[in-house]
Structure formats: structure tokens, C-alpha cells
Design a protein around this motif. Structure first.
Motif, PDB file in Angstrom:
ATOM      1  N   THR A 180       0.845  -1.201   0.000  1.00  0.00           N
ATOM      2  CA  THR A 180       0.000   0.000   0.000  1.00  0.00           C
ATOM      3  C   THR A 180       0.882   1.254   0.000  1.00  0.00           C
ATOM      4  OG1 THR A 180      -1.723  -1.190   1.190  1.00  0.00           O
ATOM      5  CG2 THR A 180      -1.842   1.208   1.243  1.00  0.00           C
ATOM      6  N   HIS A 181       1.962   1.216   0.772  1.00  0.00           N
ATOM      7  CA  HIS A 181       2.894   2.357   0.785  1.00  0.00           C
ATOM      8  C   HIS A 181       3.606   2.520  -0.550  1.00  0.00           C
ATOM      9  CE1 HIS A 181       2.545   2.473   5.171  1.00  0.00           C
ATOM     10  NE2 HIS A 181       3.056   3.674   5.071  1.00  0.00           N
ATOM     11  N   LEU A 182       3.841   1.399  -1.219  1.00  0.00           N
ATOM     12  CA  LEU A 182       4.619   1.445  -2.470  1.00  0.00           C
ATOM     13  C   LEU A 182       3.817   1.947  -3.655  1.00  0.00           C
ATOM     14  CD1 LEU A 182       6.943  -1.629  -2.999  1.00  0.00           C
ATOM     15  CD2 LEU A 182       7.507   0.690  -2.306  1.00  0.00           C
ATOM     16  N   ARG A 183       2.512   1.833  -3.591  1.00  0.00           N
ATOM     17  CA  ARG A 183       1.709   2.205  -4.767  1.00  0.00           C
ATOM     18  C   ARG A 183       1.987   3.643  -5.167  1.00  0.00           C
ATOM     19  NH1 ARG A 183      -4.327   1.133  -3.786  1.00  0.00           N
ATOM     20  NH2 ARG A 183      -4.516   2.180  -5.779  1.00  0.00           N
ATOM     21  N   ALA A 184       2.291   3.795  -6.449  1.00  0.00           N
ATOM     22  CA  ALA A 184       2.697   5.115  -6.934  1.00  0.00           C
ATOM     23  C   ALA A 184       1.557   6.113  -6.870  1.00  0.00           C
ATOM     24  CB  ALA A 184       3.211   4.995  -8.360  1.00  0.00           C
ATOM     25  N   ASP A 185       0.373   5.684  -7.333  1.00  0.00           N
ATOM     26  CA  ASP A 185      -0.737   6.619  -7.406  1.00  0.00           C
ATOM     27  C   ASP A 185      -1.974   5.921  -6.864  1.00  0.00           C
ATOM     28  OD1 ASP A 185      -2.740   8.338  -7.928  1.00  0.00           O
ATOM     29  OD2 ASP A 185      -2.347   8.537 -10.073  1.00  0.00           O
ATOM     30  N   LYS A 186      -2.298   6.240  -5.646  1.00  0.00           N
ATOM     31  CA  LYS A 186      -3.390   5.512  -4.978  1.00  0.00           C
ATOM     32  C   LYS A 186      -4.766   5.901  -5.508  1.00  0.00           C
ATOM     33  CE  LYS A 186      -0.654   4.807  -0.862  1.00  0.00           C
ATOM     34  NZ  LYS A 186       0.583   5.247  -1.488  1.00  0.00           N
ATOM     35  N   THR A 187      -4.817   6.963  -6.331  1.00  0.00           N
ATOM     36  CA  THR A 187      -6.108   7.377  -6.861  1.00  0.00           C
ATOM     37  C   THR A 187      -6.352   6.788  -8.248  1.00  0.00           C
ATOM     38  OG1 THR A 187      -5.191   9.357  -7.873  1.00  0.00           O
ATOM     39  CG2 THR A 187      -6.044   9.563  -5.621  1.00  0.00           C
ATOM     40  N   SER A 188      -5.291   6.228  -8.857  1.00  0.00           N
ATOM     41  CA  SER A 188      -5.445   5.717 -10.213  1.00  0.00           C
ATOM     42  C   SER A 188      -6.236   4.426 -10.220  1.00  0.00           C
ATOM     43  CB  SER A 188      -4.045   5.463 -10.825  1.00  0.00           C
ATOM     44  OG  SER A 188      -4.168   4.598 -11.913  1.00  0.00           O
ATOM     45  N   PRO A 189      -7.187   4.282 -11.148  1.00  0.00           N
ATOM     46  CA  PRO A 189      -7.917   3.022 -11.214  1.00  0.00           C
ATOM     47  C   PRO A 189      -6.981   1.868 -11.512  1.00  0.00           C
ATOM     48  CG  PRO A 189      -8.710   4.598 -12.888  1.00  0.00           C
ATOM     49  CD  PRO A 189      -7.604   5.242 -12.156  1.00  0.00           C
ATOM     50  N   GLY A 190      -5.865   2.173 -12.175  1.00  0.00           N
ATOM     51  CA  GLY A 190      -4.914   1.108 -12.502  1.00  0.00           C
ATOM     52  C   GLY A 190      -4.070   0.704 -11.318  1.00  0.00           C
ATOM     53  N   GLY A 191      -4.294   1.349 -10.171  1.00  0.00           N
ATOM     54  CA  GLY A 191      -3.592   0.954  -8.964  1.00  0.00           C
ATOM     55  C   GLY A 191      -2.176   1.442  -8.945  1.00  0.00           C
ATOM     56  N   ALA A 192      -1.272   0.622  -9.442  1.00  0.00           N
ATOM     57  CA  ALA A 192       0.147   0.916  -9.295  1.00  0.00           C
ATOM     58  C   ALA A 192       0.678   1.820 -10.395  1.00  0.00           C
ATOM     59  CB  ALA A 192       0.925  -0.376  -9.264  1.00  0.00           C
ATOM     60  N   GLU A 193      -0.174   2.248 -11.307  1.00  0.00           N
ATOM     61  CA  GLU A 193       0.329   3.056 -12.417  1.00  0.00           C
ATOM     62  C   GLU A 193       0.604   4.482 -11.959  1.00  0.00           C
ATOM     63  OE1 GLU A 193      -1.407   1.450 -16.448  1.00  0.00           O
ATOM     64  OE2 GLU A 193      -2.944   1.654 -14.987  1.00  0.00           O
TER      65      GLU A 193
ATOM     66  N   GLU B  26      -8.406  -7.609 -15.984  1.00  0.00           N
ATOM     67  CA  GLU B  26      -8.218  -6.542 -14.985  1.00  0.00           C
ATOM     68  C   GLU B  26      -7.047  -6.882 -14.054  1.00  0.00           C
ATOM     69  OE1 GLU B  26      -9.448  -2.806 -13.453  1.00  0.00           O
ATOM     70  OE2 GLU B  26      -9.724  -3.862 -15.330  1.00  0.00           O
ATOM     71  N   GLY B  27      -6.998  -8.155 -13.635  1.00  0.00           N
ATOM     72  CA  GLY B  27      -5.889  -8.602 -12.788  1.00  0.00           C
ATOM     73  C   GLY B  27      -4.561  -8.510 -13.535  1.00  0.00           C
ATOM     74  N   ASP B  28      -4.574  -8.851 -14.820  1.00  0.00           N
ATOM     75  CA  ASP B  28      -3.354  -8.755 -15.637  1.00  0.00           C
ATOM     76  C   ASP B  28      -2.870  -7.312 -15.728  1.00  0.00           C
ATOM     77  OD1 ASP B  28      -3.568 -11.432 -16.042  1.00  0.00           O
ATOM     78  OD2 ASP B  28      -4.325 -11.297 -18.092  1.00  0.00           O
ATOM     79  N   ARG B  29      -3.828  -6.399 -15.837  1.00  0.00           N
ATOM     80  CA  ARG B  29      -3.470  -4.977 -15.960  1.00  0.00           C
ATOM     81  C   ARG B  29      -2.835  -4.482 -14.656  1.00  0.00           C
ATOM     82  NH1 ARG B  29      -5.856   0.120 -15.773  1.00  0.00           N
ATOM     83  NH2 ARG B  29      -7.709  -0.637 -14.705  1.00  0.00           N
ATOM     84  N   HIS B  30      -3.413  -4.876 -13.546  1.00  0.00           N
ATOM     85  CA  HIS B  30      -2.828  -4.496 -12.251  1.00  0.00           C
ATOM     86  C   HIS B  30      -1.440  -5.119 -12.097  1.00  0.00           C
ATOM     87  CE1 HIS B  30      -6.408  -2.528 -10.987  1.00  0.00           C
ATOM     88  NE2 HIS B  30      -7.113  -3.606 -10.709  1.00  0.00           N
ATOM     89  N   ARG B  31      -1.332  -6.384 -12.509  1.00  0.00           N
ATOM     90  CA  ARG B  31      -0.051  -7.084 -12.387  1.00  0.00           C
ATOM     91  C   ARG B  31       1.021  -6.379 -13.227  1.00  0.00           C
ATOM     92  NH1 ARG B  31       2.817 -12.266 -12.177  1.00  0.00           N
ATOM     93  NH2 ARG B  31       4.903 -11.491 -12.605  1.00  0.00           N
ATOM     94  N   SER B  32       0.670  -6.003 -14.465  1.00  0.00           N
ATOM     95  CA  SER B  32       1.633  -5.310 -15.337  1.00  0.00           C
ATOM     96  C   SER B  32       2.052  -3.979 -14.733  1.00  0.00           C
ATOM     97  CB  SER B  32       1.028  -5.048 -16.717  1.00  0.00           C
ATOM     98  OG  SER B  32       0.710  -6.257 -17.328  1.00  0.00           O
ATOM     99  N   ALA B  33       1.088  -3.298 -14.138  1.00  0.00           N
ATOM    100  CA  ALA B  33       1.403  -2.006 -13.519  1.00  0.00           C
ATOM    101  C   ALA B  33       2.407  -2.185 -12.378  1.00  0.00           C
ATOM    102  CB  ALA B  33       0.128  -1.347 -13.009  1.00  0.00           C
ATOM    103  N   TRP B  34       2.197  -3.231 -11.578  1.00  0.00           N
ATOM    104  CA  TRP B  34       3.154  -3.517 -10.493  1.00  0.00           C
ATOM    105  C   TRP B  34       4.516  -3.920 -11.053  1.00  0.00           C
ATOM    106  CZ3 TRP B  34       3.119  -2.127  -5.669  1.00  0.00           C
ATOM    107  CH2 TRP B  34       1.922  -1.930  -4.986  1.00  0.00           C
ATOM    108  N   ASP B  35       4.492  -4.758 -12.098  1.00  0.00           N
ATOM    109  CA  ASP B  35       5.765  -5.183 -12.706  1.00  0.00           C
ATOM    110  C   ASP B  35       6.593  -3.966 -13.117  1.00  0.00           C
ATOM    111  OD1 ASP B  35       5.351  -7.900 -12.429  1.00  0.00           O
ATOM    112  OD2 ASP B  35       4.445  -8.140 -14.413  1.00  0.00           O
ATOM    113  N   ARG B  36       5.917  -2.998 -13.737  1.00  0.00           N
ATOM    114  CA  ARG B  36       6.621  -1.782 -14.171  1.00  0.00           C
ATOM    115  C   ARG B  36       7.130  -0.999 -12.967  1.00  0.00           C
ATOM    116  NH1 ARG B  36       2.398  -1.306 -17.516  1.00  0.00           N
ATOM    117  NH2 ARG B  36       1.449   0.469 -16.482  1.00  0.00           N
ATOM    118  N   GLN B  37       6.295  -0.952 -11.936  1.00  0.00           N
ATOM    119  CA  GLN B  37       6.662  -0.108 -10.806  1.00  0.00           C
ATOM    120  C   GLN B  37       7.851  -0.662 -10.026  1.00  0.00           C
ATOM    121  OE1 GLN B  37       3.445   0.902  -8.207  1.00  0.00           O
ATOM    122  NE2 GLN B  37       4.803   2.041  -6.853  1.00  0.00           N
ATOM    123  N   ILE B  38       7.912  -1.975  -9.894  1.00  0.00           N
ATOM    124  CA  ILE B  38       9.009  -2.527  -9.084  1.00  0.00           C
ATOM    125  C   ILE B  38      10.222  -2.932  -9.928  1.00  0.00           C
ATOM    126  CG2 ILE B  38       7.505  -3.281  -7.204  1.00  0.00           C
ATOM    127  CD1 ILE B  38       7.596  -6.089  -8.235  1.00  0.00           C
TER     128      ILE B  38
END
Lengths: 193, 105
Positions: A180-193, B26-38
Motif C-alpha cells: 500500500t505504501h509502495l503504490r505510486a498513485d493511490k487514486t489511479s484506477p490502474g492501482g500501481a500506475e 483486470e488482474g493482468d493490468r494491475h499485475r503489469s502495472a506492479w511489474d513496471r513499478q518494481i
């Protein structure tokens, strides 16, 4: 290796090389390998702690990369993270397989593993990396260590539970707090984007 | 599962803690976003040159696989050809039989 390379390929970007691979160019694969294999091999070696297994996993990774790209004809939007994910997935699969088979190969000592470095001293600043490091800095030491053990060393929740002498459910809660702390943009629907 | 839980579950999968891949696009999209972030974490590991002959072995694997695919394709072609020849022979045999029957009757 040199036999596969040409001067023309040496300056191509990762995207261009992956595109070449998707078109079935073995020269592009050779250049991709020359550019990325030291990074991907370090990932495999760190996680598997065994040279032969890491080399075998790296070999599988590039064959898979070739097969995936030539079959789909499409290139990933984010080449570097895609390549890292391919190598980590292959290493995690190899690690879990050797664990479930009860294999106990002679593992490398810590000092024989790829070391941690300050990447800013190697290739200068990188905004995405800096942002990630800022967020990592907000975590407490044990949360950061757990993330690193999972990412670099392939620890499972049970491995972490054993290491920290806590139930796996507690570890799961701690890791979710850390993510949760690591998530870049907590408001983005894409989560970690 | 809430959206927040789905995002965190995708983060766990990106870390390698959870191997289940059951969440669809949707899960794949979240997973890809995390992959990019870390992914920048990998920059913190010093690069290591793999064994010198590894790329030659990769090319050998690819050639072997291509040869296998060609062999399989050849085998498929041969079986289709055999089936086609058999079908033609049956048709000719049937034709001859019918001609003999109608000519004799």
C-alpha cells in the motif's frame, strides 16, 4: 556470440530489438542478449543461488522470449520491465520446482551472489527509480527487507514467516501494508500506475 | 474482493508471493502495472556476465525446436497426403465398381 552480432544492431533500442525478435531476426536476439543478459543473469543467480541452474533458467528465458514474440508478432509496451518479469517468473518457477522436488543443490554463499549497488552511481538518475526509492524509504526496515527478500531471493510467505518467527497471516498483513505504501498513485484506477 | 484487494493481490503476484493467475484482464493490468513499478529494483543488483557459451546453446535450442516443428509439420503433411491418396483410391475403386455394375447390369 560475435558471429551473431553486426555493427548495424549495436545501437538499437530495446524496443527496436524486441521488434526485430518478433520479426524472427536472430541478429536482434543476439544483440538483445548482449545488452540484457548480464542483468537477467544476475536476477536468476541471486534468486537461485546456483550457477548451473541460473544459466539453465536464463537459457529458458530467452527461448521463451523468442517463442512469445515470434508467435504474437507484438512487442511489449515496457520492454525492460517485461524482460525482468520474464526472467523473474522463470527463476521463481525453477526455485519452486526445485523446492517441491526436494532438491538441495549446493548453494552459493552470500558473498558469491550478485552484490547490491547504488544504481545512480552506475547510470545516473532515473525518475521512476528515484520515485520508487522515495516510497521504499517510507517503509520501516523490516518491511523493506521483506520486500527485498521476496523480490530478489524468491522468499514465499512461509519462508518469511519462518525467518521472522511470525504466522503467515501476520506476514501477509505486513506485506499488504508495505505494498500500500509502495503504490505510486493511490487514486489511479490502474492501482500501481 | 474489493478493487483495493485486487490491486494488492496483483502486487503480491508481481513479487512472486502468489503464483495464482485467476483474475482475468483486470488482474493482468494491475499485475503489469506492479511489474513496471518494481522493475527499477533490478538496477540495484550488480550485473553478472553469464557463461560464455550460453548464447550458442540458446541458438541450438531454437534450431532444435524449429527442426522439431518442421518434422511435425512434415509428418502432418505426410498423413494428409496419405489420407488424400487413400480417398482418391477409394473414389476410383468405387467408380470402377459402379461402372462395372452398370455395364454388367
Amino acid at each position: 556470440m560475435q558471429a551473431f552480432l553486426s555493427q548495424r544492431d549495436s545501437g538499437r533500442s530495446l524496443s527496436a530489438l524486441l521488434s526485430g525478435v518478433a520479426d524472427g531476426e536472430t541478429r536482434a536476439l543476439a544483440q538483445l542478449y548482449a545488452q540484457t543478459s548480464p542483468m537477467l543473469y544476475a536476477i536468476c543467480l541471486r534468486m537461485l543461488r546456483h550457477q548451473d541452474l541460473a544459466a539453465k533458467t536464463l537459457r529458458t528465458t530467452y527461448v521463451q522470449i523468442w517463442n512469445d514474440l515470434t508467435a504474437s508478432g507484438q512487442t511489449p509496451e515496457h520492454p525492460k520491465s517485461w524482460l525482468i518479469t520474464q526472467a523473474r517468473n522463470a527463476a521463481i518457477t525453477a526455485l519452486r520446482r526445485s523446492d517441491s522436488a526436494g532438491l538441495k543443490p549446493e548453494l552459493l554463499d552470500d558473498d558469491a551472489l550478485p552484490a547490491f549497488v547504488n544504481p545512480d552511481k552506475v547510470d545516473g538518475g532515473n525518475p521512476e527509480r528515484s520515485a520508487l526509492m522515495d516510497r521504499l524509504a517510507t517503509l520501516d526496515d523490516s518491511a523493506r527487507e521483506m520486500l527485498f527478500l521476496a523480490y530478489f531471493d524468491g522468499y514465499t510467505r512461509d519462508d518469511l514467516a519462518a525467518r521472522y518467527d511470525r504466522p503467515a497471516t501476520t506476514i501477509k498483513t505486513w506485506l499488504r501494508d508495505a505494498l500500500t505504501h509502495l503504490r505510486a498513485d493511490k487514486t489511479s484506477p490502474g492501482g500501481a500506475e | 474482493m474489493t478493487e483495493e484487494e485486487r490491486i494488492l493481490a496483483a502486487g503480491e503476484r508481481a513479487l512472486g508471493l502468489d503464483r495464482r493467475d485467476i483474475e482475468g484482464p483486470e488482474g493482468d493490468r494491475h499485475r503489469s502495472a506492479w511489474d513496471r513499478q518494481i522493475a527499477p529494483l533490478a538496477d540495484f543488483l550488480s550485473a553478472v556476465e553469464p557463461p560464455a557459451d550460453l548464447f550458442t546453446e540458446i541458438m541450438a535450442d531454437l534450431h532444435a525446436e524449429q527442426a522439431r516443428l518442421v518434422t511435425e509439420a512434415d509428418a502432418r503433411t505426410r498423413s494428409w497426403r496419405s489420407a488424400a491418396i487413400l480417398a482418391v483410391l477409394l473414389a476410383v475403386g468405387l467408380g470402377v465398381f459402379l461402372l462395372a455394375e452398370t455395364g454388367g447390369g
